[in-house]
Every structure is written in structure tokens, then in C-alpha cells.
Design an enzyme around this catalytic site. Sequence first.
Site, PDB file in Angstrom:
ATOM      1  N   TYR A   1       7.934 -18.292  -0.548  1.00  0.00           N
ATOM      2  CA  TYR A   1       9.296 -18.822  -0.480  1.00  0.00           C
ATOM      3  C   TYR A   1       9.604 -19.170   0.975  1.00  0.00           C
ATOM      4  O   TYR A   1       9.524 -18.316   1.856  1.00  0.00           O
ATOM      5  CB  TYR A   1      10.315 -17.802  -0.992  1.00  0.00           C
TER       6      TYR A   1
ATOM      7  N   GLN B   1      16.433 -19.218  -8.855  1.00  0.00           N
ATOM      8  CA  GLN B   1      15.652 -19.975  -9.841  1.00  0.00           C
ATOM      9  C   GLN B   1      14.206 -20.187  -9.389  1.00  0.00           C
ATOM     10  O   GLN B   1      13.285 -20.194 -10.206  1.00  0.00           O
ATOM     11  CB  GLN B   1      16.324 -21.313 -10.154  1.00  0.00           C
TER      12      GLN B   1
ATOM     13  N   GLN C   1      19.150 -13.146  17.546  1.00  0.00           N
ATOM     14  CA  GLN C   1      19.176 -12.675  16.163  1.00  0.00           C
ATOM     15  C   GLN C   1      20.493 -13.005  15.496  1.00  0.00           C
ATOM     16  O   GLN C   1      20.545 -13.329  14.308  1.00  0.00           O
ATOM     17  CB  GLN C   1      18.931 -11.166  16.114  1.00  0.00           C
TER      18      GLN C   1
ATOM     19  N   HIS D   1      20.817 -16.332  13.585  1.00  0.00           N
ATOM     20  CA  HIS D   1      20.119 -16.495  12.305  1.00  0.00           C
ATOM     21  C   HIS D   1      21.078 -16.570  11.135  1.00  0.00           C
ATOM     22  O   HIS D   1      20.916 -17.357  10.207  1.00  0.00           O
ATOM     23  CB  HIS D   1      19.186 -15.298  12.050  1.00  0.00           C
TER      24      HIS D   1
ATOM     25  N   GLU E   1      14.383  -3.962  11.850  1.00  0.00           N
ATOM     26  CA  GLU E   1      13.345  -4.973  11.692  1.00  0.00           C
ATOM     27  C   GLU E   1      12.641  -5.232  13.025  1.00  0.00           C
ATOM     28  O   GLU E   1      11.415  -5.235  13.109  1.00  0.00           O
ATOM     29  CB  GLU E   1      13.986  -6.266  11.181  1.00  0.00           C
ATOM     30  N   HIS E   2      13.425  -5.475  14.071  1.00  0.00           N
ATOM     31  CA  HIS E   2      12.886  -5.699  15.420  1.00  0.00           C
ATOM     32  C   HIS E   2      13.418  -4.619  16.351  1.00  0.00           C
ATOM     33  O   HIS E   2      14.617  -4.339  16.347  1.00  0.00           O
ATOM     34  CB  HIS E   2      13.320  -7.056  15.973  1.00  0.00           C
TER      35      HIS E   2
ATOM     36  N   ASP F   1       8.366 -14.036  16.637  1.00  0.00           N
ATOM     37  CA  ASP F   1       8.760 -15.003  15.608  1.00  0.00           C
ATOM     38  C   ASP F   1       7.823 -16.197  15.548  1.00  0.00           C
ATOM     39  O   ASP F   1       7.689 -16.814  14.492  1.00  0.00           O
ATOM     40  CB  ASP F   1      10.177 -15.520  15.889  1.00  0.00           C
TER      41      ASP F   1
ATOM     42  N   GLU G   1      -5.697  20.905 -19.251  1.00  0.00           N
ATOM     43  CA  GLU G   1      -4.615  19.969 -19.549  1.00  0.00           C
ATOM     44  C   GLU G   1      -4.488  19.648 -21.032  1.00  0.00           C
ATOM     45  O   GLU G   1      -3.621  18.874 -21.428  1.00  0.00           O
ATOM     46  CB  GLU G   1      -4.824  18.678 -18.738  1.00  0.00           C
TER      47      GLU G   1
ATOM     48  N   HIS H   1     -10.976  13.846 -23.619  1.00  0.00           N
ATOM     49  CA  HIS H   1     -11.529  13.832 -22.270  1.00  0.00           C
ATOM     50  C   HIS H   1     -12.665  14.861 -22.161  1.00  0.00           C
ATOM     51  O   HIS H   1     -13.750  14.570 -21.645  1.00  0.00           O
ATOM     52  CB  HIS H   1     -10.435  14.187 -21.234  1.00  0.00           C
TER      53      HIS H   1
END
Length: 422
Positions: free
Chosen positions: A121, A183, A251, A254, A319-320, A353, A407, A412
Site C-alpha cells: 500500500y 477498499q 514529523q 506529515h 516510532e523515531h 526516511d 496428556e 499420539h
Amino acid sequence: MKIIKYREIKEDFFEYKKIEDKRFIQKIIKEIKEKGDKALIKYTKKYDKVSLKEIKVSQSEIENAYRKAKKEDLKAIEKAAKNIKKFSEKQKEQFKDFEFEIQKGVFTGQRVIPIERIGIYVPSGNFPLVSTLIMCAIPAQVAGVSEIAVVSPPRFENSIHPLILATAYFLKIKEIYKIGGIQAIAALAYGTESIKKVDKIVGPGSKYVASAKKEVFGDVGIDFIAGPTEIMIIADESGEPELIAMDLLSQAEHDKEAFPILATTSKELASKVIKEINKQIENLQTKEIARVSIENKGLIVLLENMEEGIIFANKMAPEHLELHIKNPKNVLNKLRNYGSLFIGKYSVEALGDYSSGLNHTLPTNTASKYTGGLGVKDFLKLQTTLRVTKEGFKEIGPIAEKLAEIEGLSAHKNSIKIRYSR
């Protein structure tokens, strides 16, 4: 920009931030699953104001975009891509096939296998985020992914920005679709008449794109749930106000929801940074966006000492994370939670970046507490193998038989016992 003391920050500041109403996201996803291309065209017209005639970008349009691109733009893209490829190849060296004789006659192994098909994306608007395509595609290609599908909203003259298409051509990506938003995520996750389902979706986007990725996770893989971008700068009295102010603004521009945060032990530095921000913001083309982020989300946190800054950073998991302090080596081993760490005044976040080789697709919204940024590892599967000889079976068979008995799993147990008789 607000100034507060670290001890005044409430605990809910550090909590994961959710989008409360998911119903309309689920509705769109359901409709894409049921109606395919028809629903894609409907929602592209509704949200992007574009009436699609063709969902897929033609090869001729991709080639034309590359031919018409400025040479200096292509050169910058090529140089950035070169470093990202080098770094990705170095990452891939960490993942190797092996077979190891864990005890006599018992051979355990690992195979490193690339994911077959991914979707990327790429957010878009008036400015093409070509770096996102580079950051997502190159690690996938280095990993060995054989099929890459790219989606991006048609918000530039009713199509995808030509520089995104030119970058795709440079990367030899031919499968590109003019769709975005919820979508697009649904189409990648479940497929439509025009789009083949992918195995994993990567790439940043709006809070709605992030929520859509969360909804489809399980039916398809994702990188992580990314929210608005974040930067935390930790600085002492040695920090340079002009540099710190610009890094916070980088930042803030953005997104109006971006989080620009300075944590400092110096009240004097805090005051100077505010003055610099007010001065520098007036010269930005993006000042309308940056100003909202600075005023609503911007924060300067006054620290009693550097230990308090370390605690703050690890709790927020930004994030940074930039360090503008005299002796960064003293704190490096104590910092655990961040997408990428930038050490010293020349290690500016913008290099991460674009051109340093690091990946800028990074975890936000506390996610760096459990994951790192996008890389080759995200496109590889580490799959295990077992090869046991008769001698080895005699050694480990009784152990498995006993544990199966504990078990209560009789089949098994019997699958071990039946082999003794042979």
C-alpha cells in the site's frame, strides 16, 4: 507547544490508541468480498472522487511515466534504492538454511522460504511517496518474493502520481492498481475479478487503512498496525535548538495527528526550541499541517535527569527516537523500545526516511514494544524440518510416548508404539 514535567504525564498517554467505530470499515470490507470490482469502483468514486474505467494501470502508462520523469529525480531514487538493497542483503545474511544433529540420529533443520505474493500500500496525494514503494518493495525482492502487487489511491489527476509509476518501472514492478483506502486493503486480502489475493499486505496509510489491515489480519498476513507518525527527541543542554526544532517540524508536517515530542533536562533549551519552531514554521510549505500537529499533539517534557528520559522513551515506544546528548553511549543499552534510533545531531531522522539504507516503514502506537521495522524478515518464512534415523527414534520415541500418555492423547502414544514393532 505544551511544556509539562514528566511526572505530570498520565498513564493513558502510553496506552494503545484505538479507532472506536469499526462498523463502517467492516461494512466496506464485506462489500468488497461480495461484489468485487463493482464495489471497488463505487468506493473509489465516493472517497477519491474518481470514476475508474480501468482498475489496473497499463504497462504503457508505467513506461511513459518513467520516460517523462526528471533525470535528477530518477538519480535520487536510484541512489536511495542502492543503499536500501545493500542493507536488505545484509539482513538476509542472518537467515540461512541449516540441518543440525541435535542428538545422535535426530536431525532438526530450518528452511528459509520467501512469501510468494505480497501487496504494497503506497499512500498518495499531491506529493508522491516514492520512498514508501522503495522501502517495501526492495526488501521483498531481496527476500525472493516472486509476485508484488501495488495499490495507491488515484488522487493525482485521476490516476497515480507518475513518479510512483516511474519508481515501479525502475523496480520492475508491473502490477499496479488505482485504488486506495479500506477498499484497497480488502481487495488485496480477498481478491476481486481484477486483483489476485495476496499472502501479506505491507505499507503505511491512514488510520482507516491501519484499521482495515487489523480487520483482515488472519485471512492474510500484515506487517503491523501503524498509526500517525511519532518522533521523540531526547536532549540535554548540549542540544542545538535550531536542529531540534526542525526535526520536530519534519514529523509534524506529515500529518495533523503526528506526535512531535521533545524530552529534555534543560528548561533553557525547551524555551529556545519553542522560539525556533515559531520562527521556522512560517517558512514551511506544509505549515498548515505542521501547525495543527505542533499545537494539538506537540509536547515538551521536562526531565529531572536522563534516567527519567529513558523510562519515558521505553514506555512510549516511539516510532523515531533521536538522541541529542553529550554521551549517547551511556544510554544506548538502556533504550529498548523504538522503531529506529538516530544517534547524534548528524543522524537526522530524514536520512532514515530516504537515503541511509534503513527502512522507514516502522511501528507506531506502542508497537515497537513487540516488533521492529519492516525488513527482509517480514517476507521470509522460517520453516522447520525433522529427519530421524532408526537409532535416533529409539532415543526420543519413549520420551514422546510418555508425554502423550500424560496428556491423554492415545493416538499420539500409539503412533510411537506402532513403530517399535517394526
